[in-house]
Motif scaffolding. Sequence first.
Motif, mmCIF file in Angstrom:
data_model
loop_
_atom_site.group_PDB
_atom_site.id
_atom_site.type_symbol
_atom_site.label_atom_id
_atom_site.label_comp_id
_atom_site.label_asym_id
_atom_site.label_seq_id
_atom_site.Cartn_x
_atom_site.Cartn_y
_atom_site.Cartn_z
ATOM 1 N N UNK A 507 0.670 -1.275 0.048
ATOM 2 C CA UNK A 507 0.060 0.081 0.229
ATOM 3 C C UNK A 507 0.910 1.281 -0.107
ATOM 4 N N UNK A 671 0.598 12.158 -4.474
ATOM 5 C CA UNK A 671 -0.473 11.568 -4.040
ATOM 6 C C UNK A 671 -0.201 10.623 -3.070
ATOM 7 N N UNK A 672 0.685 9.550 -3.370
ATOM 8 C CA UNK A 672 0.871 8.495 -2.568
ATOM 9 C C UNK A 672 1.466 8.858 -1.189
ATOM 10 N N UNK A 675 -0.553 10.036 1.231
ATOM 11 C CA UNK A 675 -1.304 9.010 2.061
ATOM 12 C C UNK A 675 -0.318 8.399 3.005
ATOM 13 N N UNK A 676 0.932 8.023 2.651
ATOM 14 C CA UNK A 676 2.178 7.381 3.536
ATOM 15 C C UNK A 676 2.043 8.358 4.741
ATOM 16 N N UNK A 678 -0.484 10.514 5.899
ATOM 17 C CA UNK A 678 -1.365 10.511 6.671
ATOM 18 C C UNK A 678 -1.451 9.298 7.568
ATOM 19 N N UNK A 679 -1.339 8.124 6.931
ATOM 20 C CA UNK A 679 -1.562 6.923 7.414
ATOM 21 C C UNK A 679 -0.612 6.672 8.798
ATOM 22 N N UNK A 721 -6.393 15.903 7.442
ATOM 23 C CA UNK A 721 -5.171 16.158 7.875
ATOM 24 C C UNK A 721 -4.260 16.728 6.700
ATOM 25 N N UNK B 92 -7.199 8.588 -4.054
ATOM 26 C CA UNK B 92 -6.202 7.705 -3.048
ATOM 27 C C UNK B 92 -7.025 7.202 -1.956
ATOM 28 N N UNK B 95 -4.718 2.184 0.501
ATOM 29 C CA UNK B 95 -3.419 2.000 0.267
ATOM 30 C C UNK B 95 -2.991 0.378 -0.168
ATOM 31 N N UNK B 96 -3.482 -0.221 0.870
ATOM 32 C CA UNK B 96 -3.154 -1.772 0.659
ATOM 33 C C UNK B 96 -4.111 -2.270 -0.170
ATOM 34 N N UNK B 149 -4.318 1.669 7.123
ATOM 35 C CA UNK B 149 -3.424 2.302 6.367
ATOM 36 C C UNK B 149 -3.739 3.989 6.482
ATOM 37 N N UNK B 150 -4.881 4.216 6.847
ATOM 38 C CA UNK B 150 -4.968 5.499 6.961
ATOM 39 C C UNK B 150 -5.396 6.542 5.822
ATOM 40 N N UNK B 151 -6.436 5.639 5.314
ATOM 41 C CA UNK B 151 -6.793 6.355 3.844
ATOM 42 C C UNK B 151 -8.108 7.076 4.196
ATOM 43 N N UNK B 153 -9.125 10.078 4.936
ATOM 44 C CA UNK B 153 -9.436 11.363 4.193
ATOM 45 C C UNK B 153 -9.875 11.257 2.758
#
Lengths: 775, 173
Positions: A507, A671-672, A675-676, A678-679, A721, B92, B95-96, B149-151, B153
Amino acid sequence: MSIVDKGKEAAQGIAQSVMKKAVELAPGALLPGGRPDPLIRRQHGHIGKPVSRVDGPLKVRGAAPFAAEIALDGMVYAALAYSTIAKGRIVTLDTGAAEAAPGVVLVMTHRNAPRLNPPPRFLSGDKAAAGDDSPVMQDDRVRWNGEPIALVLAETQEQADHARSLIRVTYAEEPAATSLPTADGCEVGTFMGEPLRAVVGDADAAFAAAPHKVEAVYTTPGHNHNALEPHGATLVWRGDELFIHDATQAVAHTAWSMAQIFDLEEAQVHVSSPFVGGGFGAKGLWQHQILAAAAARLAGRPVRIALSREGVYRIVGGRSPTEQRVALGADADGRLTAIIHRGVTPKTRHSPMPEPFILPTQSAYAAKTFALEVQTCYLDMVANTFMRAPGEAVGTVALECAMDELAEQLGMDPVELRILNEPEKDPLSGRPFSSRNIVAAYRAGAQRFGWERRNPVPRSRREGDWLVGMGCATATYPYHRMPGGAARITLDAAGHARIDVAAHEMGMGTATTHTQVAADRLGLPLEAVTVRYGDSSLPGVILAGGSQQTASVGLSVMMAHQELVGELLKLAGNDSPLAGLGADEVECADAGLRKLDEPGRFESYASILARSGRSELVVEGSAPMPLETMHWSMHSHGAMFCEVRVNAITGETRVSRFLGSFDCGRILNPKTAASQFRGGIIMGLGLALMEETQFDGRNGRIMNRNLSDYHLPVHLDVPEIEVIWTDIPDPHAPMGARGIGEIGITGTGAAVANAIHNATGRRVREFPITLDKLL
Amino acid sequence: MGITVNGTDVDLPDDPRVSLLDLLREKLHLSGTKKGCDQGACGACTVLVDGQRILSCLALAVQYEGRSVTTIEGVGADGALHPLQQAFIEHDGFQCGYCTPGQICSAIGMIEELRRGVPSHITGDLHATSIPYSRDELRERMSGNLCRCGAHNGIIDAIAETYRANPQPEAAE
């Protein structure tokens, strides 16, 4: 010496001289005097574009196959029975009723399990993968509460689960160490071969003499990764070869380690793991893959083992609890004179991992004296392990809360206190930083967040029943690049490139980001690049861990690319516009090679291959040893800002705003990457407010082994966030990019705690900060 | 009589212990519906039954005789992505990808609940005939679908955008 031995010796000699030459020829792009990765300069390529995930369409359709979803003919299902004591012996183990139950194919216990070598403990060798090196169902001993004691195979999962419930066991219990007061021994922990201890000057004396000082103990509980995909594998023996569809962060490591356990050659084990449903450090080699492979061999059938959520808690370790004492001394201006960070954390004798909470303190601030130490005690529990930012995630909680406490005592703004104590070089190693723009990250973050609106007087802003406050903290995570990186490029006559690399996609965006990077490196459109990953047959020993995968893959592809350019120039020969040019005189662009200062001298890959009669060109490259970390202190940095609202009546905390301002080198895909970041931050919100593995100190059993009682942040807990970054390339990192996967969880816990203090005047040092602690 | 899954009739399992989730994953090989906890705590197994979202791990397959089940494999039409699936990619919202099918099925069911005026924990006026469409309503109503994964948002952005542009979405059949 036999002729064979002489031949071997000669071959080794050749290999060594080739190796030496390679080292001499290597550009040392990341080393002193080296030329930085040329991609850093490129501004108008695919790097830096918010490209959507290449595997997105598969994932949103539910069409990405995960490990426990591969169907094999004749497959049977596994269920595990777990011990209910922490230490002792199995006295009776009655499997008769289970064996007689409908559909049962095999009941495996220590009595009939095949003899297996102990799993190679992670970090004990280049490819050692196991999180726990205890013997796997080899004797009647019980080593932790929850250790597998029997495995049932049946035609359906329902039959296996039912038969498992019919197993009867009695134990001879022995005294176990299941809480810190009963812990077995205590010593300085070691991490990656280094003792977790650092002393500079006499910190205790400097602290005693300091005009300003704070000293406090902070505790963090155990945490579990709780990837949404539970661990699972589907595997089959074909002759003496083992094929594993696994969910893992380490395909090459797992293949080698399974071979050691089963007395096989490494090439006899094939591990495939193209999709992993979240890892965070937990998706390694644990007992389930080993037990399933042993049972498959005994039964002569393919096996699916899909751990229940409880099963994950029983046999896969989590983050250990910590008790940390931080003492900071400062002079009248606020300059640190002493940093003391000491504490204790439990581990098992079978785990490679003492939670290294002093790591973030080693490079954070300039100070004249340091005293850092992690004491490790041994407990009889499931082996603890790596979880997102091991060390930094919980170490920054203590250090960054203490900095906030010191700022309050000094009457200084917490941002300014941090900037005042910014080190010019690494305070412990003395090495220069490769790139450190944390001050810029703080300034940009503070402005964007509206930090100037913070009232430094705690409990001074109230809106109805809600107390509102702001806090900040520093985020930090080291740059790692582990040895073993390698990649293969296959360029075909149609101008399509395939990158083969034994990397992982859990992910993080690996497949997408490296498609972008490789396309820029090769001068190709995105559609002309495919990245193949997640299989042990591919080149490289690349761990998806330590936030290092991008650096490892990126440099491996860079080295393969150098090979490719050399080969293409050779193939181009004298009839090409490129005739006579050396590798450093050309660049890749427009699906071909062109002279750097004379773009007219160009030939396309397709043309070069066609003229030389080749249908494809295959090259492989290996990344050199990670010597850049010997020359520079390399870290990702961040400044975290949080606003909370705490209910004055109920103590309920809501995070209303959060901003992460990062300095992690160049951002390859915004973009990715966002997400990293924020995750990580969201996992940090969990650490701050709700996450806790409840460990029963009486019997060593994890009580909240499910997703109802272990609380994760859910949608309503997560505000919007904001993430921003400096995007300043690190000249000593491949693509100019340092790691981004783990830093988000660091600093976040302290930023929340500091905001809660600002809102309420309450300083909670026992994490998580649940509402009862605010009443 | 059996169950209709994505428009196709399938037989009920012989074993009454089989959950709807395991019927889908292990018997029908529709593994897009995920198993995250198998005890109703994570939402990864969310599917639509006659348009309503349910947790298929807590449902015995034999209880669904005669009902129509839509899984993630049945959400798009004729191989094309559902607008919400496309929005998840754009924003997005994963993630996983493991919780994703459950998030998408849940959101489709959730929007219908919102349109019917079913109040949530944070709805101010329980007697209101229409519920204000807000991010907080979306966040509250999606809170049964965990994402590690924290997606979060991106997920809420994707839902908000899809149904703001298209306030009368086609209900999944």
